[in-house]
Design an enzyme around this catalytic site. Structure first.
Site, short mmCIF file in Angstrom:
data_model
loop_
_atom_site.label_atom_id
_atom_site.label_comp_id
_atom_site.label_asym_id
_atom_site.label_seq_id
_atom_site.Cartn_x
_atom_site.Cartn_y
_atom_site.Cartn_z
N SER A 141 0.85 -1.19 0.00
CA SER A 141 0.00 0.00 0.00
C SER A 141 0.88 1.24 0.00
O SER A 141 1.98 1.23 0.57
CB SER A 141 -0.88 0.03 1.26
OG SER A 141 -1.54 1.28 1.39
N TYR A 154 -2.42 0.51 10.71
CA TYR A 154 -2.40 -0.09 9.36
C TYR A 154 -1.10 0.26 8.64
O TYR A 154 -0.43 -0.61 8.07
CB TYR A 154 -3.60 0.42 8.57
CG TYR A 154 -3.65 -0.01 7.12
CD1 TYR A 154 -4.06 -1.30 6.78
CD2 TYR A 154 -3.32 0.88 6.10
CE1 TYR A 154 -4.12 -1.69 5.45
CE2 TYR A 154 -3.39 0.50 4.78
CZ TYR A 154 -3.79 -0.79 4.45
OH TYR A 154 -3.85 -1.18 3.14
#
Length: 248
Positions: A141, A154
């Site tokens: 990501s 995250y």
């Protein structure tokens, strides 16, 4: 033009929906035999049925369970005789301000986003060593280097995957095993947007729109194929230019 994946046997985690399903479909179109892995076997079966006519088959795999990893890879080896590519795609996102983030939420994301990736790599490496060749693609990501608010836990898990991937690339190069990464930005999936976005939100992205799962899939196919034979530790950003800065 598609990357040639003929005769490649590929395992994709979290492949029953979103980016994972798009990756599975595209890699199958490129000629690969694809094991569609999902935490629940029925979910994997549903995805296989949706991709009717393609060379795909279901595998039960909870990425947080080491026995599931061992059994899933063994199933693929017994069925196909080899495993050429692992795509670590499964991931979870829980957003909250740091001061409101629970240890339990962090642990959940660590188990899936980091420990699951580690167990997957550990499980396939011995088989790839025997083959003297293999490709591991970790779907990470842009949060690993350009996090957004309310995502500290995250982002931390994704940053850890980057460090792990680069170290693994160094360790495994002499075995012919490549480890590379994809960094998606804003991609239209149920996990990231759940339909709750407007086109105007992406006007400031240089390409002026949200990304599609199929666009991530095409980047994965390059790293899965022999066309990327001299790439390891590589990071491909698929974000429409989002992390470059605003165009307004």
């Amino acid at each position: 033009m598609t990357n040639d994946l003929n005769e490649k046997v590929i395992l994709i985690t979290g492949a029953n929906r979103g980016q994972g399903k798009a990756i599975a479909k595209h890699l199958a179109v490129c000629g690969a035999t694809v094991a569609i892995a999902a935490r629940k076997y029925k979910d994997a079966e549903y995805a296989v049925n949706d991709l009717d006519g393609m060379n795909v088959f279901p595998v039960k795999l909870d990425v947080t369970n080491e026995d599931d990893w061992i059994n899933a890879v063994r199933t693929i080896i017994d069925k196909e005789g080899k495993i050429d590519v692992l795509v670590n795609n499964a991931g979870i996102l829980k957003r909250s301000p740091l001061e409101q983030t629970s240890v339990a939420d962090l642990q959940d994301m660590l188990n899936v986003n980091l420990i699951g990736v580690m167990m997957g790599m550990k499980t396939v490496i011995p088989y790839m060593r025997q083959q003297h060749k293999g490709s591991i693609v970790n779907n990470v990501s842009i949060s690993s280097f350009a996090p957004i608010k309310h995502s500290s836990a995250y982002a931390a898990t994704k940053s850890a995957v980057v460090s792990m991937s680069k170290t693994a690339a160094i360790e495994l190069g002499d075995a012919g095993i490549r480890v590379n990464m994809i960094h998606p930005g804003g991609i239209e999936t149920s996990m990231t947007t759940n339909g709750n976005y407007t086109k105007e939100q992406y006007n400031s992205v240089p390409l002026g729109r949200i990304g599609q799962p199929s666009e991530v899939a095409k980047a994965v196919s390059f790293l899965a194929s022999d066309d990327s034979s001299y790439c390891t530790g590589t990071e491909i950003v698929v974000d429409g230019g989002l992390t470059l800065g605003s165009n307004v």
